[in-house]
Motif scaffolding. Structure first.
Motif, mmCIF file in Angstrom:
data_model
loop_
_atom_site.group_PDB
_atom_site.id
_atom_site.type_symbol
_atom_site.label_atom_id
_atom_site.label_comp_id
_atom_site.label_asym_id
_atom_site.label_seq_id
_atom_site.Cartn_x
_atom_site.Cartn_y
_atom_site.Cartn_z
ATOM 1 N N ILE A 209 0.826 -1.214 0.000
ATOM 2 C CA ILE A 209 0.000 0.000 0.000
ATOM 3 C C ILE A 209 0.858 1.262 0.000
ATOM 4 C CG2 ILE A 209 -0.288 0.026 2.529
ATOM 5 C CD1 ILE A 209 -3.140 1.095 2.017
ATOM 6 N N ALA A 210 1.976 1.249 0.736
ATOM 7 C CA ALA A 210 2.840 2.431 0.759
ATOM 8 C C ALA A 210 3.521 2.628 -0.597
ATOM 9 C CB ALA A 210 3.877 2.305 1.872
ATOM 10 N N LEU A 211 3.999 1.535 -1.194
ATOM 11 C CA LEU A 211 4.643 1.631 -2.512
ATOM 12 C C LEU A 211 3.630 2.056 -3.567
ATOM 13 C CD1 LEU A 211 7.376 1.185 -3.900
ATOM 14 C CD2 LEU A 211 6.634 -1.149 -4.415
ATOM 15 N N GLU A 215 4.343 5.124 -5.892
ATOM 16 C CA GLU A 215 4.560 4.918 -7.323
ATOM 17 C C GLU A 215 3.358 5.333 -8.169
ATOM 18 O OE1 GLU A 215 7.653 1.186 -7.794
ATOM 19 O OE2 GLU A 215 5.506 0.770 -7.801
ATOM 20 N N ASP A 216 2.178 4.912 -7.759
ATOM 21 C CA ASP A 216 0.989 5.081 -8.591
ATOM 22 C C ASP A 216 0.270 6.398 -8.324
ATOM 23 O OD1 ASP A 216 -0.881 3.237 -10.428
ATOM 24 O OD2 ASP A 216 -2.175 4.417 -9.108
ATOM 25 N N GLN A 217 0.269 6.834 -7.072
ATOM 26 C CA GLN A 217 -0.474 8.034 -6.707
ATOM 27 C C GLN A 217 0.426 9.261 -6.517
ATOM 28 O OE1 GLN A 217 -4.149 7.693 -6.335
ATOM 29 N NE2 GLN A 217 -3.417 5.933 -7.519
ATOM 30 N N ALA A 218 1.745 9.070 -6.759
ATOM 31 C CA ALA A 218 2.716 10.177 -6.725
ATOM 32 C C ALA A 218 2.839 10.823 -5.353
ATOM 33 C CB ALA A 218 2.361 11.229 -7.783
ATOM 34 N N TRP A 219 2.712 10.037 -4.278
ATOM 35 C CA TRP A 219 2.936 10.545 -2.937
ATOM 36 C C TRP A 219 4.437 10.536 -2.649
ATOM 37 C CZ3 TRP A 219 -1.026 9.141 1.387
ATOM 38 C CH2 TRP A 219 -2.336 9.385 0.939
ATOM 39 N N LEU A 227 0.945 6.882 5.457
ATOM 40 C CA LEU A 227 -0.234 6.088 5.122
ATOM 41 C C LEU A 227 -0.151 4.715 5.788
ATOM 42 C CD1 LEU A 227 -2.835 6.145 3.325
ATOM 43 C CD2 LEU A 227 -1.507 4.933 1.594
ATOM 44 N N LEU A 228 1.037 4.117 5.741
ATOM 45 C CA LEU A 228 1.217 2.837 6.426
ATOM 46 C C LEU A 228 1.079 3.024 7.936
ATOM 47 C CD1 LEU A 228 1.957 -0.185 5.983
ATOM 48 C CD2 LEU A 228 4.292 0.456 6.579
ATOM 49 N N ALA A 229 1.565 4.148 8.443
ATOM 50 C CA ALA A 229 1.409 4.422 9.871
ATOM 51 C C ALA A 229 -0.068 4.509 10.247
ATOM 52 C CB ALA A 229 2.127 5.719 10.234
ATOM 53 N N THR A 230 -0.889 4.999 9.328
ATOM 54 C CA THR A 230 -2.341 5.036 9.569
ATOM 55 C C THR A 230 -2.894 3.631 9.738
ATOM 56 O OG1 THR A 230 -2.574 7.080 8.290
ATOM 57 C CG2 THR A 230 -4.566 5.765 8.621
ATOM 58 N N LEU A 282 -9.565 9.484 0.326
ATOM 59 C CA LEU A 282 -10.126 8.140 0.142
ATOM 60 C C LEU A 282 -9.065 7.066 0.344
ATOM 61 C CD1 LEU A 282 -12.706 8.293 -2.803
ATOM 62 C CD2 LEU A 282 -13.097 7.567 -0.437
ATOM 63 N N LEU A 283 -7.820 7.362 -0.021
ATOM 64 C CA LEU A 283 -6.748 6.409 0.263
ATOM 65 C C LEU A 283 -6.530 6.284 1.769
ATOM 66 C CD1 LEU A 283 -3.901 6.950 -2.365
ATOM 67 C CD2 LEU A 283 -5.658 5.192 -2.298
#
Length: 376
Positions: A209-211, A215-219, A227-230, A282-283
Motif C-alpha cells: 500500500i505504501a509503494l 509509485e501510482d499516486q505520486a505521494w 499512510l502505512l502508519a495510519t 479516500l486512500l
C-alpha cells in the motif's frame, strides 16, 4: 509480536530502498515475504507442539533471540541472495511468536479476560508498523536502510531485558490425560482456512500500500510512510477493541465476517484508485478500513483458538492456524507484485484481493461464536 513479524514492516516501509539497493523487482520484494512466510508456516505446527512442552517463558525468550539474530543478518546482507537467506531465518521467530505468546496468556489470564490482553499482544505488529512508518523513511534517508533495520533491534533487546526476572517453567495442564490435547477441532481448522485466504489477501495489501501510494499516486516517501502508519495506528486500536467485542458480545464468527467486509471495501477503494484515481482522503479511508478490518483478524482468530482448542493443545491449535495464514502470506505478496510487474498497474491485483476478502466472509460462516462472556 513486533520482533517475529518485523520483515513485513521492513518490506512495506523500505520497499523502494530495497528495490534501488539490490536492483530487484517488486515481485522479488514479495519473495522476501514468501521466504519469511513459508518457513514460519511450515515450522509453526512443530514449534507450537514444542512450546506446549518447554513452556511459554522459555519459548518467548527464544523468539526474541531468534528475531534479533535475523534482524542483524537482514541489515548486513551484502547481496539479494543473502537477503533471501536472512528472510528465511526470520521465519523461525515468525512461526514461533504466536504459539509462545498465546500460551503465555493462557497460563496467566483467565477466560473472559483474555480479549483485551490478546488484542494488546497482537497489536505489536501494528505498533511496529505505526512507528516504523513514521520513523524508518527518515532514518533511511539520512543514514541508509541498513541503519533503519538495525534500529529495530531495540524491540527484541528491550523485551529480553524486561523478561530477565521472569522464571522459566513448563506449561502444566490440569489433567495429565489431557496433555496431548486430543484432535484439533473442526472449528479451529476452519479458522486456519480463513487465515490462509486472509493471509493471501491482507498481507499483500499491507506490504504494497505504501509503494502504491508512492509509485501510482505520486505521494512522497514520507507521505506514503504516514499512510502505512495510519494502517498501524488504526490496527492497534482495532486489535484491542475487536477481541473484546468478540469475546463478550458478538462471538468469533460474526466478528470475522465484519472484519472481512471492511477489508473488501478497503481494497475496492484501492482498485478504483488504481483504475481512475481518487482523492487522497479516500486512500486514507482505505488504509483506516484495512487497519480496522483485516489487520485485526489475527487477534480475533488467536482468541478463538484459545477458546475453541482443547486443554493442552493451544500451541498445536495456534500452529495449525499459522500454517494456513503464513502460507497464504507467502503466496499472496509475490503474486500481487507479479501482477503489477506484468500489467504495469495495481488495478488487477487490488480487484483480486477484494474478491478474496469476499470469500473470507463465506468461510467465516463456518466459524462458531464460541463461549462469549457477557459483561456483568
Amino acid at each position: 509480536m513486533g520482533t517475529g513479524t518485523f520483515l513485513i514492516v521492513v518490506a512495506s516501509v523500505l520497499a523502494a530502498e530495497l528495490i534501488a539497493a539490490f536492483d530487484i523487482s517488486r515481485a522479488q520484494v514479495g519473495l522476501l515475504v514468501t521466504a519469511f512466510g513459508v518457513v514460519g508456516g511450515l515450522l509453526s505446527p512443530l514449534l507450537g507442539k514444542f512450546t506446549d512442552r518447554i513452556g511459554a517463558v522459555t519459548a518467548t525468550r527464544s523468539v526474541l533471540i531468534a528475531g534479533a539474530i535475523a534482524m542483524i543478518g537482514f541489515a548486513l546482507a551484502p547481496t539479494y541472495s543473502i537477503l533471501v537467506v536472512a528472510a528465511l531465518g526470520t521465519g523461525i521467530a515468525n512461526g514461533w511468536c504466536n504459539p509462545a505468546t498465546n500460551l503465555l496468556i493462557v497460563d496467566n489470564v483467565e477466560p473472559g479476560q483474555r480479549g483485551v490482553v490478546v488484542g494488546i499482544k497482537q497489536s505489536g505488529v501494528q505498533i511496529s508498523a505505526f512507528v516504523a512508518g513514521l520513523v524508518l523513511p527518515t532514518v533511511a534517508f539520512l543514514w541508509g536502510w541498513r541503519v533503519a533495520v538495525l534500529l529495530l533491534l531495540v524491540i527484541p533487546l528491550g523485551a529480553l531485558v524486561a523478561m530477565t526476572r521472569r522464571a522459566s517453567m513448563p506449561h502444566v495442564v490440569a489433567d495429565p490425560t489431557e496433555a496431548d490435547g486430543g484432535p484439533i477441532p473442526a472449528s479451529v481448522k476452519w479458522i486456519a482456512v480463513y487465515g490462509a485466504v486472509s493471509g493471501l489477501a491482507t498481507n499483500s495489501v499491507f506490504v504494497f500500500i505504501a509503494l502504491f501510494a508512492e509509485e501510482d499516486q505520486a505521494w512522497s516517501p514520507q507521505a506514503a510512510g504516514a499512510l502505512l502508519a495510519t494502517v498501524g495506528f488504526i490496527g492497534v486500536m482495532a486489535r484491542v477493541v475487536w477481541p473484546q467485542l468478540s469475546e463478550r458480545r458478538l462471538g468469533h464468527g460474526p466478528t470475522l465476517r465484519i472484519l472481512s467486509g471492511m477489508s473488501a471495501l478497503s481494497t475496492a477503494i484501492l482498485a478504483v484508485a488504481a483504475i481512475r484515481g481518487v482523492p487522497a482522503w479516500l486512500l486514507v479511508l482505505a488504509a483506516a478500513l484495512l487497519g480496522g478490518g483485516s489487520m485485526a483478524w489475527n487477534a480475533v482468530g488467536m482468541l478463538a483458538v484459545m477458546d475453541l482448542s482443547p486443554k493442552g493443545a493451544v500451541g498445536r491449535g495456534t500452529g495449525a492456524v499459522l500454517l494456513g495464514f503464513l502460507l497464504g502470506t507467502a503466496l499472496g505478496t509475490p503474486l500481487l507484485g507479479l501482477t503489477v510487474d506484468l500489467f504495469d498497474s495495481y488495478g488487477p491485483g487490488w480487484v483480486g484481493v477484494c474478491i478474496l476478502h469476499a470469500v473470507t466472509i463465506l468461510i467465516a460462516l463456518k466459524i462458531p461464536r464460541g463461549s462469549t462472556v457477557p459483561v456483568s
